[in-house]
Every structure is written in structure tokens, then in C-alpha cells.
Design an enzyme around this catalytic site. Sequence first.
Site, mmCIF file in Angstrom:
data_model
loop_
_atom_site.group_PDB
_atom_site.id
_atom_site.type_symbol
_atom_site.label_atom_id
_atom_site.label_comp_id
_atom_site.label_asym_id
_atom_site.label_seq_id
_atom_site.Cartn_x
_atom_site.Cartn_y
_atom_site.Cartn_z
ATOM 1 N N TYR A 86 25.997 21.189 4.968
ATOM 2 C CA TYR A 86 25.867 20.605 3.622
ATOM 3 C C TYR A 86 25.667 19.094 3.709
ATOM 4 O O TYR A 86 24.759 18.539 3.084
ATOM 5 C CB TYR A 86 27.129 20.940 2.815
HETATM 6 C C1 UGA Z 1 34.127 17.835 -2.223
HETATM 7 C C2 UGA Z 1 32.991 18.605 -2.900
HETATM 8 O O1 UGA Z 1 33.270 19.988 -2.908
HETATM 9 C C3 UGA Z 1 31.683 18.384 -2.242
HETATM 10 O O2 UGA Z 1 30.646 19.005 -3.009
HETATM 11 C C4 UGA Z 1 31.431 16.902 -2.157
HETATM 12 O O3 UGA Z 1 30.217 16.631 -1.569
HETATM 13 C C5 UGA Z 1 32.562 16.237 -1.388
HETATM 14 O O4 UGA Z 1 33.791 16.489 -2.065
HETATM 15 C C6 UGA Z 1 32.360 14.745 -1.306
HETATM 16 O O5 UGA Z 1 33.311 13.995 -1.243
HETATM 17 O O6 UGA Z 1 31.240 14.319 -1.273
HETATM 18 P P1 UGA Z 1 35.939 18.476 -0.459
HETATM 19 O O7 UGA Z 1 36.440 17.127 -0.062
HETATM 20 O O8 UGA Z 1 35.978 19.553 0.560
HETATM 21 O O9 UGA Z 1 34.436 18.407 -0.973
HETATM 22 O O10 UGA Z 1 36.755 18.866 -1.783
HETATM 23 P P2 UGA Z 1 37.838 19.980 -2.124
HETATM 24 O O11 UGA Z 1 37.207 21.329 -2.229
HETATM 25 O O12 UGA Z 1 38.550 19.507 -3.329
HETATM 26 O O13 UGA Z 1 38.799 20.033 -0.849
HETATM 27 C C7 UGA Z 1 39.714 19.006 -0.547
HETATM 28 C C8 UGA Z 1 40.556 19.452 0.614
HETATM 29 O O14 UGA Z 1 41.368 20.557 0.213
HETATM 30 C C9 UGA Z 1 39.770 19.930 1.833
HETATM 31 O O15 UGA Z 1 40.381 19.488 3.003
HETATM 32 C C10 UGA Z 1 39.864 21.461 1.769
HETATM 33 O O16 UGA Z 1 39.846 22.092 3.013
HETATM 34 C C11 UGA Z 1 41.220 21.634 1.113
HETATM 35 N N1 UGA Z 1 41.327 22.924 0.378
HETATM 36 C C12 UGA Z 1 40.395 23.301 -0.522
HETATM 37 C C13 UGA Z 1 42.422 23.726 0.619
HETATM 38 O O17 UGA Z 1 43.294 23.397 1.456
HETATM 39 N N2 UGA Z 1 42.551 24.881 -0.076
HETATM 40 C C14 UGA Z 1 41.631 25.286 -1.000
HETATM 41 O O18 UGA Z 1 41.823 26.364 -1.614
HETATM 42 C C15 UGA Z 1 40.527 24.469 -1.230
#
Ligand code: UGA
Length: 315
Positions: A149
Site C-alpha cells: 500500500y
Molecule cells: C492508517 C490508515 O488505515 C491508512 O490508510 C493510512 O494510510 C495510514 O493510517 C497513514 O498514516 O497514512 P494505520 O496506522 O495502520 O493506517 O491505522 P489503524 O488501522 O488505525 O491502526 C493503528 C494501529 O493499530 C496499527 O499498529 C494496527 O496494527 C493496530 N490495530 C489495528 C490493532 O492492533 N487492532 C486492530 O483491530 C486494528
Amino acid sequence: MQCLVTGVAGFIGSHLAEALLREGYEVIGIDCFTDYYSRQFKEKNIAGLNTQKGFRFLEANLLQIDLKKLLKDVDWVFHLAAQAGVRASWGENFEIYTQNNVLATQKLLEASKEANLKGFVYASSSSVYGDTKVLPTPEKTYLQPLSPYGVTKLAAEHLCYLYYKNFGVPTVALRYFTVYGPRQRPDMAFHRFLKAALLGEEIEIYGDGQQSRDFTYISDVVEAHLLVMKRFYPGEVFNIGGGSQTVLKTALELLPEIAGKNVNIIYQDAQKGDVRHTAADISKAKKLLGYQPKVRLAEGLRAEWEWIKEIYKYV
Ligand code: UGA
């Protein structure tokens, strides 16, 4: 003045379109309802927009329509349409990511060469930095995404720059850092955590919960776009972060008070493609755009909780 918002039925696109209308701009919103998550969420996102004067909705795929015609009277393009999600971008899915993130952006930029645009704002991502050790991370840090991504978001960001350099398309890229708030996508952490709290289900943490994010509240991200329209720096890239880095487990400690109950946490394997830490160095956006994030995590999470209760009330 006319604005085009691609991905208007999404989380950030729908909020941005509302803000542009409030500012007195006309908005054409386009969305093709990719099946990454349920269409119902997206229809709810634009329900309020559809009744507003000055808003026109087009259900269409950027890869399939006459973009030159679409851009004919447009002044500002906000290109938010994308295949979202870091963790789902492996394997066969990569084709969808390249189509929706790279090819669609290239086609829109091609069409923009002949349009008379004031600005083209591209929704980039903190994922372009990968697992950088430079925290907080300034824009000039070496870019090495950790997920497919992130590779596609970075490729499209590069395309924006080269269409600016070669053809004068006035592009700016905003690197958002984990945006949250009402209408957050259902695959994202806070949406899942708050929903689990509401329904009395287990909260799943990927890895040890010690990863951190620079969580950014939706209204701050929207504000960044309005600032870009006022102080425009074509060819530039800006970090748009929330102003502080929070460890996931620390964020979870806010939940019992917000939800009014204890939550059950279970731990799952860390996910491939997830970076360990993000923290935006926002000094460039502060200095050039006057950007200043205002909403703190506890306040923003409370607003998202109110929305979660509303949308899941019949579940
Ligand atoms: C988010 C967005 O989903 C992306 O589209 C975007 O590009 C990105 O931010 C960005 O900063 O540009 P992410 O940081 O993975 O990605 O956001 P979250 O889905 O809120 O996850 C945050 C953290 O929580 C991650 O470490 C993930 O592994 C964790 N997580 C997520 C969990 O521990 N459990 C879950 O059920 C979901």
C-alpha cells in the site's frame, strides 16, 4: 469556484466536501464505491451532502470515465480516492492497489495537464516513510515504505511531483498520519476498538500494543486542505499529523472512561506491513501553511464514540 473531491463517499472525502461547501465552494464529488468496505457506510457518509445546494455526486470509476470532460470547469482537485488499508495490500490484492492508487492518479494527472487548475491536492500517507528511525519524521526523510500500500501511495506522490515539474500541474501532497474521528473506516483501529467496546466484544491488538501512532483528528486534516487553498506551494509535500505520538496501549487506557465500561483485550500476531512507530514533524506545515492541530486524542475519541453508538444502535 468549483472543487472536485475524488473518493467523496469515504471518511475524509465526505468531511472535506462538507467543509468546502461551508466555505462557499461548489463541489463535484465522485466515488465508485469500491468494495473494500460496505457501501452502506459510504452512503451514510454522503447522505447529508446529497441534499445540499452546490453539491453534485457522480458515481463513477476514475479509470473508466472521460476525465478531461470532468475537469472542464474545475478549479481545485482534491484527490482522495484510493484503495485504502495497509494490511490488506499483499498478494493478489496488489493489482487493485496499483490500479486504484497509481493508475487512477496518473490518469487524473494526465487530464489535469490541459485543465486550468488552481491546485491539485493529493492525499498521501505516513506509510511512505515505512519503519523510519527518524522520529518525529520530517518530509525530507528517506522514503522506504513497508507495505505494498505504502509503495503505491508513494508512487502516486512521485507522479504528482513529476507532472508538476514537467507540465506545471500545480500539485501538493499531504501526508496524513492515521486519521480518526466520526466516519472512520471500519477496518481501522479506533473504529474496531470502539465498536467492540459497544458490543461487548474482545478488542484485538496486533502485536504487543507498544506500537505508536501520530493519531490525527479529522477536523484538523480537513483544516489543512483549506489552508493549502489559501497559501499554495505547488510541488511541495507536507506532513499532516495530530501533534503527538501515542502508544496504542496508552490510547486504549482512555476507553473505559469514554465507553463507561471495562474492555477485554486479546493479543494477535503482529501484521505484516504495519510500521512500529509514526510521528509527524509538522514544522513545515506550521510555518508555511499556518497548520496547527487542535483536537486532542481524548476529545477526538469521545466524538468518534458518539458516532459509533449512533451507527451501531440497531446491531
Ligand atoms: C492508517 C490508515 O488505515 C491508512 O490508510 C493510512 O494510510 C495510514 O493510517 C497513514 O498514516 O497514512 P494505520 O496506522 O495502520 O493506517 O491505522 P489503524 O488501522 O488505525 O491502526 C493503528 C494501529 O493499530 C496499527 O499498529 C494496527 O496494527 C493496530 N490495530 C489495528 C490493532 O492492533 N487492532 C486492530 O483491530 C486494528
